[in-house]
Design a protein around this motif. Structure first.
Motif, PDB file in Angstrom:
ATOM      1  N   LEU B  89       0.606  -1.014  -0.019  1.00 40.85           N
ATOM      2  CA  LEU B  89      -0.338  -0.258   0.128  1.00 40.85           C
ATOM      3  C   LEU B  89       1.039   1.343  -0.029  1.00 40.85           C
ATOM      4  O   LEU B  89       0.574   2.575  -0.590  1.00 40.85           O
ATOM      5  N   PHE B  92       0.750   3.963  -2.759  1.00 37.06           N
ATOM      6  CA  PHE B  92       0.286   4.452  -3.380  1.00 37.06           C
ATOM      7  C   PHE B  92      -0.230   5.875  -1.709  1.00 37.06           C
ATOM      8  O   PHE B  92      -0.808   6.712  -2.416  1.00 37.06           O
ATOM      9  N   SER B 193      -1.691   8.004  -6.660  1.00 40.42           N
ATOM     10  CA  SER B 193      -2.004   7.724  -4.620  1.00 40.42           C
ATOM     11  C   SER B 193      -3.036   8.091  -4.233  1.00 40.42           C
ATOM     12  O   SER B 193      -4.334   8.962  -4.500  1.00 40.42           O
ATOM     13  N   ILE B 194      -3.280   7.411  -3.074  1.00 41.73           N
ATOM     14  CA  ILE B 194      -4.541   8.225  -2.192  1.00 41.73           C
ATOM     15  C   ILE B 194      -4.002   9.065  -0.967  1.00 41.73           C
ATOM     16  O   ILE B 194      -3.286   8.531  -0.244  1.00 41.73           O
ATOM     17  N   ARG B 195      -5.328   9.814  -0.810  1.00 43.99           N
ATOM     18  CA  ARG B 195      -4.753  10.711   0.242  1.00 43.99           C
ATOM     19  C   ARG B 195      -4.380  10.399   1.401  1.00 43.99           C
ATOM     20  O   ARG B 195      -3.900  10.586   1.568  1.00 43.99           O
ATOM     21  N   ILE B 196      -5.634   9.471   1.214  1.00 42.96           N
ATOM     22  CA  ILE B 196      -4.851   9.197   3.627  1.00 42.96           C
ATOM     23  C   ILE B 196      -3.931   8.445   3.840  1.00 42.96           C
ATOM     24  O   ILE B 196      -3.875   7.609   4.394  1.00 42.96           O
ATOM     25  N   LEU B 197      -3.189   7.408   2.588  1.00 42.25           N
ATOM     26  CA  LEU B 197      -2.310   7.191   2.816  1.00 42.25           C
ATOM     27  C   LEU B 197      -1.087   8.315   3.589  1.00 42.25           C
ATOM     28  O   LEU B 197       0.145   7.748   3.246  1.00 42.25           O
TER      29      LEU B 197
END
Lengths: 846, 198
Positions: B89, B92, B193-197
């Protein structure tokens, strides 16, 4: 309104003088022009005329612009940034309205505004609400010429569209408060005001979506009445606008949502022509409306009877709207950046603040004020005019240098590629999956959800079955790329295919066929030395190609009746079935051909552009060959044959040699094979273009047409091709295998017309090759030919099963008689053939 | 998240090998992922199996769902432990740029670099792990993504064209470099990309 033509003339002039428009946005020029015109009108008529009437503006001028922007809104981008857009549109507009209004009131309290401006806090708030909204027309006009990056554009522009709801509500609420008198306003009225914000905005959006749904649904059933498709789009979108307006909802929001929501389904449902019609009509209408609006703005400003000047108010307003806009943007952006994956940097914020242009909406709203209720109306009008002029002219003029100076990321237009499109979808799926795994239901999750819902229900409901494919974005990119290739190819002047470049065969192209065939004839009857450039081009590629060309020509002839029928019918919209089917077929064929040419251009870079065909053929051959080799063991033998002959036709096969030397050579040296190759080529071409018209190149060699024609109707993928090639190879090799072949084929022979390909093939060959071949030819003649002819039918069968359209069958039937005819004429030598050919073509044209 | 009975264990796990686990993933994200990991590991076996991931409803309908699940289990392993989970993960995680305060440019090649993001996508295509996307592999992906409306024949021509478009050395397949090149205009750091990561 005769003078209305003037702006367009002027617009054309502006466009011509690139230098002026590169510096000055069109909207500025139009406003200035309007000022001049207004001055003239005023001087002549002694009174101001042709004002920008709010009624006209809201009912007729605004809707086309909004529809255009909603319909062509890049929806993905829009929804990607929806959060930011909504924040700026709602919070930003509220902020601007209240702060500006309050600050102006404070200014008045401080005594900086002349006392003759009689206005209370509510009046200033009302004024603030109408002056604070960023105007979609002005933003669009200016930003379209500035080319900032997409994200920035969509945020500013989306804001300007969506803030309409807020503006309308604020304006109405304040207006009613003013009319009620501030003393009578109770707490519940404020609550009502807040509630009405939601009702107006959500209601407007809902109205828009309902109409979008209706529109999509309706276009699903217009298959037989294509002509009304564009009309439907405009009517229903306008109906959405009027409905929302009637219900006092946000009409702009309604039209925006209608355009945004319906586009995907409508585009898939309506015909290609309708799409074009919708696109251009919409753009034209919007452009007209925009031009008129800016002109009228300029003209209206001249009417001094309407306005009264107060420097304090004007300067104060100018300062406050700029200041609070900037402040608001900075504050909101700071909050938004906490949640944004890609934060908006300072430069973006500057452009966003500076891009907050005011425009005709504010002007129309201020004109609508009731002078009896708002005594300061004239001052407000004057201030609004100044603000609009200042933002459109000064900011519009300076924003471009500013953007350059700040080095704002510009939008870069790169052509879409299949890879990008495909991978982008992959990324979407990956991100959705990762969000699933992480257990966070974020944007990607919901987008994925929506897409699946759309796929399962909405698209099923709103799209024609036949339209599914268009809907797929990957396919769509593929389609557009092919179209682009085709166009650029034609533009390059690839004369071989010149008129086959595009999907729809037309009469003129047929004429060109005749012409080329005439030149062919001339050349044929002339000496071997050809000075004609075209001929030289083609000569090098060899006979086989000429053969192919000839076949192609013949195919064209054979196809004609069908297309002719289509052409005559396409004027009416009754025969849509046939047309659609044909379009589809032609489209598929083009796809295939484009693919081939793409391949070939990619791999044989050294060739001149005028020779796509041989390359293509060679290329295809190769593929097919590879397949056949894998499947049956015959090919190796052929190779043995070829080796000797390769030398002979070096010139001709030269081009193909890089990619697949062995095959072409093989084919070239053996007359028979060579014919086969040509046929495959032609076949391909015929398949592909459906349009057949063109055969620039020259030789007239009828023999192979028989083959080609038979197969012509059959069109299919490469798998089929492979089979095809194998048929050639068997022809070549053979003596030992022939018995087997003959047996298998004998049954088919009855179907095929008697083959006589060989003789002509030999005559065509250059002397040298003839010599080498002679020993083989007689042997091969009887048996070889049959396979070559027998095959097509079987192939055709296979092909038919593959092909989707049922059109093939009749087509093939059409072909049969002609083929028979051809076969008989084969045997006659070159000149006779050419004559025949031309006659044939003419006959076909009749 | 509600089933994180051993929340006392969280710090321990994180403390064990914070950097091995998840270089550069923030503590908050790590904690969040750990809760998620435990929630997915419903029978508390301490690792995830394929079945655990397959039970995520939305993944089942994701056309690439199976492939993405497979990419969590490199080299055919059957167990996915927490560090492995985070390591996948971590690709990302958004790329921190200048404007962002919390960046740490220590790692030479962080997991969330552009190339690593691309590599993740690439291996979804490259089923046989030969470092190339063959035409056949491209076709398979297209078949998953394009849906049933397009015929096989058309899919093949799309696949052909897609491969040819990216294929620069003419070997009829797309290598990783060619793959990256075909996407060089795209803002991968942003798209993958995922912001919460963060």
């Amino acid at each position: 309104m005769k003078w209305m033509g003037f702006p367009y003339l002027e617009k054309a002039v502006f466009h011509l003088s690139r230098k002026v428009t590169s510096l000055v946005p069109e909207s500025c020029l139009l406003i200035l022009l309007g000022l001049v015109l207004g001055g003239i009108v005023l001087a002549v008529a002694k009174k101001a005329e042709y004002q920008l009437e709010p009624g006209t503006f809201f009912l007729f001028l605004l809707p086309p612009i909004v529809l255009d922007s909603g319909y062509f809104m890049p929806s993905r981008l829009f929804f990607d940034n929806l959060g930011a857009i909504l924040t700026y549109a709602v919070v930003g507009t509220l902020w601007n309205a209240f702060t500006t209004g309050a600050a102006l009131w404070g200014l008045q309290q401080a005594g900086l505004v002349a006392p003759r401006v009689q206005a209370g806090l509510l009046d200033f708030l009302l004024f603030g609400s109408l002056i604070s909204a960023v105007d979609p027309v002005a933003v669009l006009a200016v930003f379209e010429e500035v080319h900032v990056n997409e994200t920035l554009f969509i945020i500013v522009f989306g804001e300007s569209l969506l803030n309409d709801a807020v503006t309308v509500v604020l304006y109405k609420v304040c207006n009613s408060f003013v009319e009620m008198g501030s003393a009578n306003v109770q707490a519940t009225d404020y609550l009502k005001g807040v509630a009405s914000l939601f009702v107006v905005s959500l209601g407007g959006a809902a109205v828009g979506l309902v109409f979008a749904f209706l529109l999509a649904l309706t276009t699903r059933f217009t298959k037989r009445v294509r002509i009304i498709e564009p009309l439907l789009v405009f009517l229903l979108a306008y109906a959405a606008y009027l409905t929302a307006e009637m219900a006092s909802l946000s009409a702009i929001l309604a039209v925006t949502m209608c355009g945004l929501g319906c586009k995907k389904y409508v585009e898939a449902n309506i015909s290609h022509k309708s799409r074009t019609a919708v696109k251009y009509t919409m753009k034209t209408l919007a452009s007209c409306a925009e031009t008129i609006i800016f002109m009228l703005l300029g003209i209206s400003a001249v009417d001094s009877s309407k306005w009264a000047w107060d420097s304090g108010l004007v300067l104060g307003t100018l300062f406050f709207i700029l200041f609070f806009r900037a402040l608001g943007v900075v504050l909101q952006t700071w909050v938004l950046n906490q949640f944004r994956l890609v934060p908006l940097d300072k430069i973006d914020q500057v452009v966003m603040s500076y891009g907050g242009l005011r425009g005709a909406v504010a002007f129309a709203l201020v004109i609508l004020l009731d002078r009896t209720k708002i005594p300061a109306k004239d001052y407000f009008v004057a201030t609004t005019i100044v603000v609009v002029f200042f933002t459109v002219i000064v900011q519009g003029l300076t924003i471009k240098p500013l953007v350059k100076w700040l080095k704002v990321k510009r939008s870069e237009h790169h052509k879409p590629t299949l890879n990008q499109e495909l991978h982008e979808h992959t990324f979407d799926h990956i991100l959705a999956a990762v969000e699933d795994v992480v257990g966070h239901h974020g944007y990607h999750y919901w987008r994925d959800r929506w897409e699946q819902f759309d796929k399962k229900y909405l698209s099923q409901l709103l799209m024609r079955r036949s339209a599914y494919r268009i809907r797929d974005q990957i396919w769509d990119v593929y389609y557009r790329l092919n179209i682009r290739d085709a166009i650029s190819f034609v533009d390059q002047g690839g004369h071989v295919l010149s008129s086959t470049g595009l999907t729809l065969p037309s009469m003129p192209s047929r004429n060109s066929v005749a012409e080329t065939s005439v030149t062919n004839l001339l050349r044929e009857s002339g000496s071997g030395a050809c000075l004609d450039l075209q001929v030289i081009d083609t000569v090098r590629s060899g006979r086989d190609r000429e053969d192919a060309v000839m076949h192609h020509l013949l195919c064209g002839g054979l196809y004609k009746p069908r297309y002719r029928y289509k052409a005559s019918c396409s004027r009416h919209f009754i025969s849509e079935d046939a047309q659609e089917r044909q379009d589809k077929e032609v489209f598929q064929q083009n796809m295939k051909r484009r693919l081939e040419s793409f391949k070939s251009t990619k791999h044989n870079i050294c060739f001149t552009k005028s020779k796509p065909r041989p390359r293509k053929a060679g290329r295809k051959k190769k593929d097919g060959m590879a397949n056949t080799e894998a499947t049956n063991g015959k090919p190796p033998r052929d190779l043995g044959f070829q080796d000797t002959a390769a030398v002979i036709l070096t010139v001709e096969s030269e081009e193909e040699e890089d990619s697949d030397s062995s095959e072409t050579e093989k084919e070239d040296d053996e007359g028979i094979i060579f014919v086969a190759r040509a046929t495959s080529e032609v076949l391909q071409e015929g398949k592909v273009s459906g349009s057949l018209e063109v055969c620039p190149s020259p030789r007239i060699i009828p023999p192979s047409p028989t083959c080609a024609e038979k197969e012509l109707p059959w069109k299919s993928g490469q798998g089929d091709l492979a089979v095809y090639v194998s048929s050639e190879t068997t022809k070549i090799v053979p003596v030992d295998m022939q018995t087997g072949w003959n047996q298998s084929i004998s049954s088919l022979e009855s179907l095929a017309s008697p083959p006589c390909t060989q003789a002509p093939a030999m005559t065509r060959l250059p002397p040298r090759s003839l010599v080498t071949e002679e020993p083989q030819a007689p042997l091969n003649l009887p048996s070889d030919l049959r396979p070559s002819f027998a095959f097509p039918p079987s192939l055709a069968k296979a092909g038919r099963s593959h092909s989707e359209s049922s059109a093939d069958i009749p087509q093939q039937q059409e072909l049969q008689p002609l083929m028979g005819h051809e076969d008989h004429t084969h045997l006659s030598p070159g000149t006779a053939n050419s004559h025949w050919c031309i006659q044939f073509n003419r006959g076909g044209r009749l | 998240m509600e089933r994180a009975p051993g929340s006392g264990r969280v710090p321990r796990v994180l403390a064990e090998s914070p950097s091995a686990c998840a270089p550069a993933v923030s503590q908050a994200s790590l904690l969040r992922l750990y809760h998620r990991f435990r929630a997915l590991d419903w029978n508390e076996k301490g690792y995830l199996s394929r079945v655990d991931l397959q039970q995520i409803g939305a993944l089942a309908v994701n056309p690439l769902g199976d492939r993405i699940i497979d990419s969590f289990f490199p080299d055919g392993s059957l167990h996915l432990d927490f560090p492995g989970f985070v390591r996948v993960l971590a690709r990302f995680r958004p790329v921190d740029d200048e404007d962002n305060g919390n960046r740490d440019p220590k790692e030479p090649e962080p997991l969330n670099s552009r190339m690593n993001k691309l590599r993740f996508a690439f291996q979804l295509y490259d089923l046989d792990r030969d470092g190339k996307i063959s035409r056949q592999e491209m076709l398979q992906v297209l078949r998953l993504m394009v849906g049933v409306q397009v015929t096989e024949e058309q899919l093949e021509s799309i696949a052909d064209r897609t491969v040819q478009e990216a294929d620069e050395d003419g070997d009829g397949a797309v290598s990783f470099l060619e793959f990256a090149k075909s996407l060089e205009k795209m803002n991968i750091e942003q798209k993958m990309s995922i912001r919460i990561l963060k």
